[in-house]
Design a protein around this motif. Structure first.
Motif, PDB file in Angstrom:
ATOM      1  N   LYS A 128       0.847  -1.189   0.000  1.00  0.00           N
ATOM      2  CA  LYS A 128       0.000   0.000   0.000  1.00  0.00           C
ATOM      3  C   LYS A 128       0.885   1.243   0.000  1.00  0.00           C
ATOM      4  CE  LYS A 128      -3.920  -2.244   1.638  1.00  0.00           C
ATOM      5  NZ  LYS A 128      -5.222  -2.182   1.130  1.00  0.00           N
ATOM      6  N   VAL A 129       0.445   2.275  -0.723  1.00  0.00           N
ATOM      7  CA  VAL A 129       1.284   3.437  -0.956  1.00  0.00           C
ATOM      8  C   VAL A 129       0.833   4.638  -0.138  1.00  0.00           C
ATOM      9  CG1 VAL A 129       2.069   5.026  -2.750  1.00  0.00           C
ATOM     10  CG2 VAL A 129       1.816   2.623  -3.266  1.00  0.00           C
ATOM     11  N   ARG A 130      -0.431   4.752   0.145  1.00  0.00           N
ATOM     12  CA  ARG A 130      -0.975   5.998   0.702  1.00  0.00           C
ATOM     13  C   ARG A 130      -1.158   6.004   2.211  1.00  0.00           C
ATOM     14  NH1 ARG A 130      -5.453   7.707  -3.781  1.00  0.00           N
ATOM     15  NH2 ARG A 130      -4.029   7.781  -5.541  1.00  0.00           N
ATOM     16  N   GLY A 131      -0.369   5.233   2.924  1.00  0.00           N
ATOM     17  CA  GLY A 131      -0.386   5.297   4.377  1.00  0.00           C
ATOM     18  C   GLY A 131      -1.466   4.475   5.043  1.00  0.00           C
ATOM     19  N   GLN A 132      -2.073   3.535   4.329  1.00  0.00           N
ATOM     20  CA  GLN A 132      -3.099   2.700   4.938  1.00  0.00           C
ATOM     21  C   GLN A 132      -2.467   1.693   5.889  1.00  0.00           C
ATOM     22  OE1 GLN A 132      -2.621   3.147   1.617  1.00  0.00           O
ATOM     23  NE2 GLN A 132      -4.518   2.979   0.482  1.00  0.00           N
ATOM     24  N   ARG A 133      -3.309   1.084   6.712  1.00  0.00           N
ATOM     25  CA  ARG A 133      -2.840   0.036   7.615  1.00  0.00           C
ATOM     26  C   ARG A 133      -2.428  -1.188   6.809  1.00  0.00           C
ATOM     27  NH1 ARG A 133      -4.016   0.011  12.960  1.00  0.00           N
ATOM     28  NH2 ARG A 133      -3.895  -2.251  12.929  1.00  0.00           N
ATOM     29  N   THR A 134      -1.383  -1.854   7.264  1.00  0.00           N
ATOM     30  CA  THR A 134      -0.980  -3.087   6.589  1.00  0.00           C
ATOM     31  C   THR A 134      -0.840  -4.236   7.576  1.00  0.00           C
ATOM     32  OG1 THR A 134       1.333  -2.441   6.810  1.00  0.00           O
ATOM     33  CG2 THR A 134       0.232  -1.938   4.724  1.00  0.00           C
ATOM     34  N   ARG A 135      -1.104  -3.971   8.845  1.00  0.00           N
ATOM     35  CA  ARG A 135      -0.937  -5.033   9.838  1.00  0.00           C
ATOM     36  C   ARG A 135      -1.952  -6.153   9.626  1.00  0.00           C
ATOM     37  NH1 ARG A 135      -0.660  -4.168  16.362  1.00  0.00           N
ATOM     38  NH2 ARG A 135      -0.329  -6.360  16.894  1.00  0.00           N
ATOM     39  N   THR A 136      -3.179  -5.781   9.321  1.00  0.00           N
ATOM     40  CA  THR A 136      -4.210  -6.805   9.176  1.00  0.00           C
ATOM     41  C   THR A 136      -4.825  -6.853   7.782  1.00  0.00           C
ATOM     42  OG1 THR A 136      -5.857  -5.248   9.988  1.00  0.00           O
ATOM     43  CG2 THR A 136      -4.872  -6.734  11.594  1.00  0.00           C
ATOM     44  N   THR A 137      -4.737  -5.769   7.020  1.00  0.00           N
ATOM     45  CA  THR A 137      -5.396  -5.752   5.718  1.00  0.00           C
ATOM     46  C   THR A 137      -4.377  -5.725   4.594  1.00  0.00           C
ATOM     47  OG1 THR A 137      -5.480  -3.349   5.676  1.00  0.00           O
ATOM     48  CG2 THR A 137      -7.371  -4.481   6.634  1.00  0.00           C
ATOM     49  N   GLY A 138      -4.849  -5.955   3.385  1.00  0.00           N
ATOM     50  CA  GLY A 138      -3.975  -5.884   2.225  1.00  0.00           C
ATOM     51  C   GLY A 138      -3.106  -7.095   2.055  1.00  0.00           C
TER      52      GLY A 138
END
Length: 160
Positions: A128-138
């Motif tokens: 993800k590029v725009r600062g979204q959470r990546t711990r649980t999603t994506g």
């Protein structure tokens, strides 16, 4: 219908077919890179009625709209309506449609990858590029969880 002109059910705009039964503003908004409000602004700057059906437009009126948008600078339209403000190479404000829009976006991503900016690195890694959470999603790929061994499966089948 005005002056014996027949209704066009399909109108060709910017290399794609558009349904002539829609009102002009909605039909123009079907083109990639043009939203409803921008379409309405373009039609008003061209001196055309946005509530008129696109199929009722004459060839000259359609060419007028195409020429206005193809110039990449729509005179009289506020700058905040453009979809590419202060272009990287030219520094001018542009409004791009269809393949031009896709080409410029791809070039921007490639340039960021080349200079190894944070966004470029994230793009190249597929994150993800725009600062979204990546711990649980994506998360991509197969599900993560308990995986049974083949021996365990064989023992379970034999015990049944």
């Amino acid at each position: 219908m005005s002056s014996g002109q027949e209704f066009k059910y399909i109108v060709r705009l910017f290399g794609q077919d558009t349904d002539g039964r829609y009102k002009a503003a909605y039909a123009l908004a079907m083109v990639k890179g043009i939203g409803y409000n921008t379409a309405k602004g373009i039609l008003l700057k061209a001196g055309l009625d946005p509530n008129k059906r696109l199929g009722n437009f004459t060839d000259a009126e359609i060419k007028k709209v195409v020429a206005l948008v193809s110039s990449k600078r729509i005179e009289g339209l506020p700058v905040w309506m453009y979809n590419r403000r202060s272009d990287y190479e030219s520094g001018t404000d542009l409004h791009l449609v269809t393949s031009d829009l896709l080409f410029y976006a791809r070039e921007d991503i490639e340039r960021e990858k080349k200079v190894k900016s944070w966004r470029g690195i994230r793009h190249s890694l597929g994150l993800k590029v725009r600062g979204q959470r990546t711990r649980t999603t994506g998360r991509t790929g197969g599900t993560v969880g308990v995986r049974r061994s083949k021996q365990g499966q064989q023992q379970q089948q034999q015990s049944k």
